[in-house]
Design a protein around this motif. Sequence first.
Motif, short mmCIF file in Angstrom:
data_model
loop_
_atom_site.label_atom_id
_atom_site.label_comp_id
_atom_site.label_asym_id
_atom_site.label_seq_id
_atom_site.Cartn_x
_atom_site.Cartn_y
_atom_site.Cartn_z
N LEU A 201 57.77 -69.88 76.11
CA LEU A 201 57.88 -71.20 76.21
C LEU A 201 58.45 -72.12 75.25
O LEU A 201 58.15 -72.36 74.50
N CYS A 202 59.14 -72.84 76.44
CA CYS A 202 60.40 -73.43 75.54
C CYS A 202 59.27 -75.21 75.93
O CYS A 202 58.73 -75.93 75.80
N GLU A 203 59.01 -75.62 74.00
CA GLU A 203 58.42 -76.66 74.05
C GLU A 203 59.44 -78.22 74.27
O GLU A 203 58.52 -79.27 74.13
N ASP A 204 60.78 -78.18 74.57
CA ASP A 204 61.63 -79.39 74.97
C ASP A 204 61.02 -79.80 76.43
O ASP A 204 60.86 -80.94 76.47
N CYS A 205 61.53 -78.27 77.07
CA CYS A 205 61.24 -79.03 78.53
C CYS A 205 60.71 -78.35 78.90
O CYS A 205 60.64 -78.19 80.64
N GLY A 206 59.42 -77.48 78.94
CA GLY A 206 58.95 -77.15 79.24
C GLY A 206 59.26 -75.17 79.95
O GLY A 206 58.33 -74.99 80.87
N THR B 206 65.74 -69.08 71.94
CA THR B 206 66.76 -69.74 72.29
C THR B 206 66.90 -70.32 73.93
O THR B 206 66.89 -69.29 74.93
N CYS B 207 66.50 -70.97 74.16
CA CYS B 207 65.60 -71.56 75.63
C CYS B 207 66.67 -71.95 76.85
O CYS B 207 68.46 -71.87 76.63
N PRO B 208 67.25 -71.30 77.43
CA PRO B 208 68.00 -70.45 78.15
C PRO B 208 68.53 -71.84 79.29
O PRO B 208 69.45 -72.07 79.83
N ALA B 209 67.31 -73.04 79.75
CA ALA B 209 67.90 -73.85 80.33
C ALA B 209 68.51 -75.27 79.68
O ALA B 209 68.66 -76.00 79.76
N CYS B 210 67.34 -75.44 78.03
CA CYS B 210 68.29 -76.33 77.64
C CYS B 210 69.02 -76.08 76.57
O CYS B 210 68.56 -77.55 75.72
N GLY B 211 69.00 -74.87 75.70
CA GLY B 211 69.14 -74.11 74.56
C GLY B 211 68.82 -74.71 73.04
O GLY B 211 69.02 -74.91 72.24
N SER B 212 66.92 -75.22 73.82
CA SER B 212 66.07 -75.63 72.17
C SER B 212 65.83 -74.67 71.31
O SER B 212 65.81 -73.27 72.31
N PRO B 213 65.59 -75.06 69.95
CA PRO B 213 65.41 -73.45 69.69
C PRO B 213 64.02 -73.96 69.31
O PRO B 213 63.17 -71.99 68.59
#
Length: 114
Positions: free
Chosen positions: A73-78, A89-96
């Motif tokens: 789960l990406c904590e930045d974009c959900g 690394t989130c494939p949607a927004c690049g957040s670590p």
Amino acid sequence: MHELGIVFYIADEVRDVALANGATSVASVTVELGEVSGVVPRLLQDAWRWCADREDLLRDCELVMEEESAVTLCEDCGTRYGTVAHGRTCPACGSPHTHLEQGSGVVIREIAVV
Ligand SMILES: [Zn+2]
């Protein structure tokens, strides 16, 4: 040895359920293995056979293994995504800023007593 600890844990749980149900033997136990649990199915199967066949209650009890996919789960974009394909690394927004939601453990799904 990782797998041996897991089979002892499974055996304890199965034994409790069997005794609570007044069962004299157990046909099978189904477990979900997390995709990134690090458990080697063949070793787990070997360890289970060795452990289960030492006691009457669990003798010949079959261990059925199913794979649980790993999800992060990406904590930045959900966004939830496949851990194995994309890593940390989130494939949607690049957040670590991500964390593993499922797929790292071993979960007992079903115990079939006789
Ligand atoms: Zn994201």
